[in-house]
Design an enzyme around this catalytic site. Structure first.
Site, PDB file in Angstrom:
ATOM      1  N   SER A   1       0.792  -1.228   0.000  1.00 48.55           N
ATOM      2  CA  SER A   1       0.000   0.000   0.000  1.00 48.55           C
ATOM      3  C   SER A   1       0.827   1.283   0.000  1.00 48.55           C
ATOM      4  O   SER A   1       0.259   2.370  -0.103  1.00 48.55           O
ATOM      5  CB  SER A   1      -0.959   0.014   1.188  1.00 48.55           C
ATOM      6  OG  SER A   1      -2.135  -0.700   0.883  1.00 48.55           O
TER       7      SER A   1
ATOM      8  N   LYS B   1       0.069   3.672  -2.769  1.00 51.84           N
ATOM      9  CA  LYS B   1      -0.950   4.726  -2.692  1.00 51.84           C
ATOM     10  C   LYS B   1      -0.345   6.107  -2.457  1.00 51.84           C
ATOM     11  O   LYS B   1      -1.008   7.122  -2.684  1.00 51.84           O
ATOM     12  CB  LYS B   1      -1.959   4.394  -1.607  1.00 51.84           C
ATOM     13  CG  LYS B   1      -2.753   3.108  -1.860  1.00 51.84           C
ATOM     14  CD  LYS B   1      -3.764   2.866  -0.758  1.00 51.84           C
ATOM     15  CE  LYS B   1      -4.622   1.624  -1.018  1.00 51.84           C
ATOM     16  NZ  LYS B   1      -3.935   0.373  -0.639  1.00 51.84           N
TER      17      LYS B   1
ATOM     18  N   SER C   1      -6.675   2.760   4.101  1.00 54.06           N
ATOM     19  CA  SER C   1      -5.914   2.232   2.974  1.00 54.06           C
ATOM     20  C   SER C   1      -6.845   1.534   1.989  1.00 54.06           C
ATOM     21  O   SER C   1      -6.589   0.416   1.529  1.00 54.06           O
ATOM     22  CB  SER C   1      -4.823   1.264   3.448  1.00 54.06           C
ATOM     23  OG  SER C   1      -3.856   1.066   2.434  1.00 54.06           O
TER      24      SER C   1
END
Length: 431
Positions: free
Chosen positions: A22, A25, A82
């Site tokens: 993640s 991101k 997330s």
């Protein structure tokens, strides 16, 4: 890394190739902030969720296909929960579709000096062709604050209200360590537990990166130790440009868009048979792993041989686990061959020689062929490990089904010969 001077305060394998999970991101948000700053979108602009975005694996916001949230809600869901669906929806909004947005992400990475990073999606769900380095993530962390101070405060958000539901964040160093103001956690089975932290205390600022932790707790403790050790050594004065400035006419960005290869590297000449061309398909790759499913959990799928690297006297607040591939910085503007990894079963790339048994436009089909071949020839493949490799051909992503772990070309060819006796076609290839 000293966020004011760019000086590396400590490092261990900072250029080793890793799966970002993640942390991906962070780049999705960078491009979102850039669009906001340029007035292309506003915080209240609707982000419509496609069927593809809504179908992303958890964790996610859970927006139904055709429904929408505001850009600000999407941002908040990413920095706290997330949310994979929000990241994909933002990517589709900004790029038209996720593959195009992934190319935009990689081009921006090159413009920022992130030479060891390739993005394949907006959220960090497993893709063997998506990788980064701890050093690149530190650069991106600095760039987010440096280029978009007006939006950087989002990263310190510990929770937000979505309707009547309060959504809490994953970053447990916020409020625990003085001065920590973001940025992002990440986890998949293949990546281990990742974290990028920004710390500001008085006139000192640092960005730290830990990648490949065996648990969320051990990763957080490692980061806390690094912060406490190296923040006092950071400069109280600024100095110089740290990363490429966010300008629309940056020639590096244009070069990156042109020079990033769109095709797979050529296969070795000494293969016993030519791989058949796959038929194009619009099927999405499978997402067998979820990223940030829960940042507190430990996992048996992270190999016991991949602990957090112990600190040693080198030079960055950057620590990472054993490398996915050979420690090597990728040359600028060159997109490396995707790492050969099954994102579910292993945290390291099989090295040496491998044998390829199939190629398919669907990752699920490639994996199914691996399973079938294992059942057909269990003795031949007893010491081998199956994995899939993504590659692009004529703008379409395909997946090679391979078995790795052969110590020599002879061993790989011997296995191939045995498979052919069972009417299973294959060829040997060096990793």
């Amino acid at each position: 890394m000293d966020a004011k001077t760019g000086k590396v305060l400590y490092s261990a394998d900072a250029n080793g190739r890793r799966y970002p999970a993640s942390l991906t991101k962070m780049m999705t948000l960078y491009l979102t902030f850039e669009a906001l700053a340029k007035g292309k979108i506003s915080r209240n602009s609707p982000v419509v969720f496609s069927a593809h975005a809504s179908a992303e694996a958890p964790t996610k916001l859970g927006v139904k296909p055709g429904d929408s949230v505001t850009v600000e809600t999407a941002i908040l869901s990413i920095v706290t929960k997330s949310a994979n669906d929000s990241a994909t929806a933002l990517g589709e909004m900004l790029g038209g579709n996720e593959p195009t947005f992934a190319r935009m992400m990689t081009a921006k990475a090159r413009a920022l000096g992130m030479t060891g990073t390739v993005f394949r999606n907006a959220n960090g769900l497993p893709d063997p062709g998506q990788f980064t380095t701890a050093r690149d993530m530190a650069t991106l962390g600095i760039a987010l604050r440096e280029h978009f101070p007006q939006y950087y405060g989002y990263f310190s958000q510990r929770s937000f209200l979505y309707g009547r539901q309060r959504i809490n964040g994953h970053n447990r160093l916020l409020g625990r360590i003085k001065g920590v103001d973001g940025i992002k956690t990440g986890y998949t089975r293949a990546s281990g537990f990742n974290l990028v932290s920004s710390v500001a205390d008085g006139n000192r600022r640092i960005v730290g990166v830990v990648m490949g932790g065996t648990s969320g707790g051990s990763r957080d403790n490692q980061m806390a130790t690094l912060i406490n050790t190296y923040l006092p050594r950071a400069s109280t004065r600024g100095g110089g440009d740290l990363v490429a400035k966010a300008s629309g006419n940056n020639p590096i960005t244009a070069l990156a868009k042109v020079l990033l290869p769109k095709h797979d590297a050529p296969t070795p000449d000494d293969k016993p048979m030519v791989e058949d061309d796959a038929v194009a398909s619009n099927d999405d790759p499978t997402t067998a792993d979820a990223t940030d499913a829960t940042d507190e959990q430990t996992t048996a799928a992270v190999e016991e041989t991949a602990p957090v690297v112990k600190t040693r006297k080198v030079k960055t607040v950057i620590v990472s686990a054993p490398q996915i591939a050979t420690a090597q910085v990728v040359a600028a503007y060159a997109e490396p061959t995707p790492a050969a990894v099954d994102p579910v079963n292993t945290a390291s790339v099989p090295s040496g020689w491998a044998i390829q048994v199939a190629s398919s436009p669907k990752q699920s089909e490639a994996q199914a062929f691996l399973d079938k071949t294992t059942k057909q020839a269990p003795k031949v493949l007893a010491d081998a490990s199956g994995f899939t490799v993504a590659f692009d051909k004529d703008g379409v992503t395909y997946y090679r089904a391979r078995f790795g772990g052969f110590g020599s070309k002879t061993a790989a060819w011997k296995a191939c010969t045995a498979l052919k006796k069972k009417n299973i076609e294959c060829y040997a290839v060096q990793q």
